[in-house]
Design a protein around this motif. Structure first.
Motif, PDB file in Angstrom:
ATOM      1  N   UNK A 161     -30.212  -9.126 -24.593  1.00 46.14           N
ATOM      2  CA  UNK A 161     -29.349  -8.147 -25.260  1.00 46.14           C
ATOM      3  C   UNK A 161     -27.958  -8.744 -25.454  1.00 46.14           C
ATOM      4  N   UNK A 162     -27.442  -8.642 -26.675  1.00 46.97           N
ATOM      5  CA  UNK A 162     -26.105  -9.218 -26.908  1.00 46.97           C
ATOM      6  C   UNK A 162     -25.017  -8.360 -26.289  1.00 46.97           C
ATOM      7  N   UNK A 163     -25.348  -7.079 -26.072  1.00 47.99           N
ATOM      8  CA  UNK A 163     -24.349  -6.147 -25.543  1.00 47.99           C
ATOM      9  C   UNK A 163     -24.817  -5.562 -24.213  1.00 47.99           C
ATOM     10  N   UNK A 164     -23.917  -5.531 -23.229  1.00 50.36           N
ATOM     11  CA  UNK A 164     -24.154  -4.815 -21.980  1.00 50.36           C
ATOM     12  C   UNK A 164     -22.938  -3.945 -21.731  1.00 50.36           C
ATOM     13  N   UNK A 165     -23.143  -2.758 -21.215  1.00 49.60           N
ATOM     14  CA  UNK A 165     -22.009  -1.838 -21.036  1.00 49.60           C
ATOM     15  C   UNK A 165     -22.157  -1.034 -19.756  1.00 49.60           C
ATOM     16  N   UNK A 166     -21.017  -0.597 -19.242  1.00 46.70           N
ATOM     17  CA  UNK A 166     -20.992   0.392 -18.168  1.00 46.70           C
ATOM     18  C   UNK A 166     -19.968   1.436 -18.598  1.00 46.70           C
ATOM     19  N   UNK A 167     -20.259   2.699 -18.366  1.00 45.72           N
ATOM     20  CA  UNK A 167     -19.330   3.766 -18.752  1.00 45.72           C
ATOM     21  C   UNK A 167     -18.010   3.612 -17.999  1.00 45.72           C
ATOM     22  N   UNK A 168     -16.928   4.010 -18.650  1.00 43.95           N
ATOM     23  CA  UNK A 168     -15.607   3.954 -17.994  1.00 43.95           C
ATOM     24  C   UNK A 168     -15.499   5.090 -16.980  1.00 43.95           C
ATOM     25  N   UNK A 169     -14.854   4.829 -15.854  1.00 40.75           N
ATOM     26  CA  UNK A 169     -14.600   5.872 -14.859  1.00 40.75           C
ATOM     27  C   UNK A 169     -13.258   5.614 -14.177  1.00 40.75           C
ATOM     28  N   UNK A 170     -13.001   6.280 -13.052  1.00 42.65           N
ATOM     29  CA  UNK A 170     -11.684   6.113 -12.396  1.00 42.65           C
ATOM     30  C   UNK A 170     -11.456   4.665 -11.973  1.00 42.65           C
ATOM     31  N   UNK A 171     -12.530   3.975 -11.575  1.00 43.63           N
ATOM     32  CA  UNK A 171     -12.355   2.571 -11.159  1.00 43.63           C
ATOM     33  C   UNK A 171     -11.867   1.720 -12.326  1.00 43.63           C
ATOM     34  N   UNK A 172     -12.398   2.016 -13.499  1.00 43.90           N
ATOM     35  CA  UNK A 172     -11.995   1.255 -14.691  1.00 43.90           C
ATOM     36  C   UNK A 172     -10.505   1.468 -14.950  1.00 43.90           C
TER      37      UNK A 172
END
Ligand code: IPM
Ligand code: SF4
Length: 472
Positions: free
Chosen positions: A233-244
């Motif tokens: 997969x060319x794209x990997x993501x994690x949702x933004x949260x307080x840690x971000x």
């Protein structure tokens, strides 16, 4: 209507125009460049009589070709290889000419593109981020849409700030539960690739989710997104949260004042809706994941440290049998050999997968008070950036490594790939925290075993692979 995935949201907010052939023009917020894939793009731009359209969207640094030994402090002249030197020189010259922000070889902010972008706050949640480098997927850890592009696309983005792209399918990789003690983000992503294979994510943008991903630090999330490309997969993501938000806050390129407040508000939407539908869903139980070691010549050829390498005779599928046989031959391993029997020659702790401060801390915990085994020819620790190096030195990690017999280097891609003086000799086995183990990747005939930083440090002191949990 079903809700939107994080990828759908990022795509929709950047789609400038849909074209008749099904592709779209998407707007690019951040363009990161290095010396390997940008020189030709600059030349092309010049030949076409153009200039970069939005200079302030670009940041540059040399990383692949730079030496990491102390001589490197001599600057560009310290690069012995003519082609490498020319590439770095060309990057420097164009950045000077166009006024592009560049962290040059001896700037403390220099480092691997995928380490410095986030470190500088140049990678922000909600952005589209591109770079002429396949591991740009790393930046997706911030809830950004980030992927690698080719040199002609680098030129296109310079000229227009847009990219022609086709929307991908949505894949969810959900990892629930608590990771066992001593098991890290690197082990998660190697286990994912072991499960779905290097083609498993083809045509998809992967979102990593679940409690085990939420529990990871931002560094750990970057390690996972980094290797999405190894899962196809060319794209990997994690949702933004307080840690971000916490990670980004106060970094040089991050917004401030009222802009910061508005940004944080907007980033709250960088999650997949509860009713979003994914084309493909993969699930893993974090509690079942053990420290991983790749044994073959593809990242999917990976096992837990307590397993034995496969026996081709037991593989009914002839194509698979052939590839196991070839991999065993190249790697100099015997069928059924225990992973813990593999004798190492070199150890490399570094690369955009695992060269951030958290990685160095994890390796130092193991190295502390121990010695690199006498059978190991070389063990090197290469921080991902000058700032990571400075931070590690402030914490005394350099001393721990040096006392144990590791070399402590200047930042760069180093032994991850054979584009600079750090490389394997033919036949050597290397425990490496990098992301690719193809034939010759770390030097012609070299044999790469992908592992976490803690596992690499454990292999260094033990001489062979060992379950790091035996040393904690
Ligand atoms: C040199 C560069 C284009 C390449 C990439 O695209 O990934 C490199 O970084 C790699 O890891 O193989
Ligand atoms: S560290 Fe390795 S994988 Fe990362 S950008 Fe450099 S060469 Fe590519």
């Amino acid at each position: 209507m079903a809700g939107k995935t994080l990828y759908d949201k990022l795509w929709d907010s950047h789609e400038v125009k849909r074209r008749d052939d099904g592709s779209s023009l998407i707007y690019i917020d951040r363009h990161i460049i290095h010396e390997v894939t940008s020189p030709q793009a600059f030349e092309g731009l010049r030949l076409a009589g153009r200039k970069p359209w939005r200079v302030d969207s670009i940041i540059a640094t040399p990383d692949h070709n730079v030496p990491t030994t102390p001589e490197r402090k001599g600057g560009i002249e310290a690069i012995a290889d003519q082609v490498s030197r020319l590439q770095v020189q060309t990057l420097d010259d164009y950045c000077d000419e166009y006024g592009i922000t560049e962290f040059k070889m001896n700037d403390v902010r220099q480092g691997i593109v995928h380490v410095i972008g986030p470190e500088q706050g140049a990678t922000l949640p909600g952005m589209t981020v591109v770079c002429g480098d396949s591991h740009t997927s790393t930046h997706g850890a911030f809830g950004a849409l980030a992927h690698g592009i080719g040199t002609s696309e680098v030129e296109h983005v310079f000229a227009t700030q847009c990219l022609v792209a086709k929307k991908m399918k949505n894949m969810l990789v959900r990892v629930e539960g608590t990771l066992p003690f001593g098991v890290t983000a690197k082990d998660i992503v190697l286990a994912v690739i072991g499960k779905i294979g290097t083609a498993g994510g083809n045509g998809h943008a992967i979102e990593f989710a679940g409690s085990a991903i939420r529990d990871l630090s931002i560094e750990g999330r970057m390690t996972i997104c980094n290797m999405s490309i190894e899962a196809g997969a060319r794209v990997g993501m994690v949702a933004a949260d307080e840690k971000t938000v916490e990670y980004v806050k106060g970094r040089p390129f991050a917004p401030s004042g009222a802009d910061w407040d508005a940004a944080v508000e907007a980033w709250k939407d960088l999650v997949s809706d509860a009713d979003a539908v994914f084309d493909t869903v993969v699930e893993l139980d974090a509690a079942q994941i053990k420290p991983q070691v790749s044994w073959g010549t593809s990242p999917e050829m990976v096992l837990a440290v307590d397993q034995n390498v496969p026996d081709p005779a037991k593989e009914a599928d002839l194509v698979k049998r052939g590839s196991i046989e070839r991999a065993l031959k190249y790697m100099g391993l015997k069928a059924n050999q225990a992973i813990t029997d593999i004798q190492l020659d070199r150890v490399f702790i570094g690369s955009c997968t695992n060269s951030r401060i958290e990685d160095l801390r994890a390796a130092a915990v193991i190295a502390k008070g121990r010695k690199v085994a006498s059978t190991i020819k070389q063990a090197i620790v290469v921080p991902g950036s000058g700032l990571v190096k400075a931070q590690a030195e402030a914490e005394g990690l350099d001393k721990i490594f040096l006392e144990a017999g590791f070399e402590w280097r200047e930042p760069g891609c180093s032994m991850c790939l054979a584009m600079n003086p750090d490389r394997l000799e033919s036949g050597e086995h290397c425990a490496s925290t990098s992301n690719r183990n193809f034939e010759g990747r770390q030097g012609a005939g070299g044999r790469t075993h992908l592992v976490s930083p803690a596992m690499a440090a454990a292999a260094a002191v033990n001489g062979r692979f060992i379950d790091v949990r035996e040393l904690i």
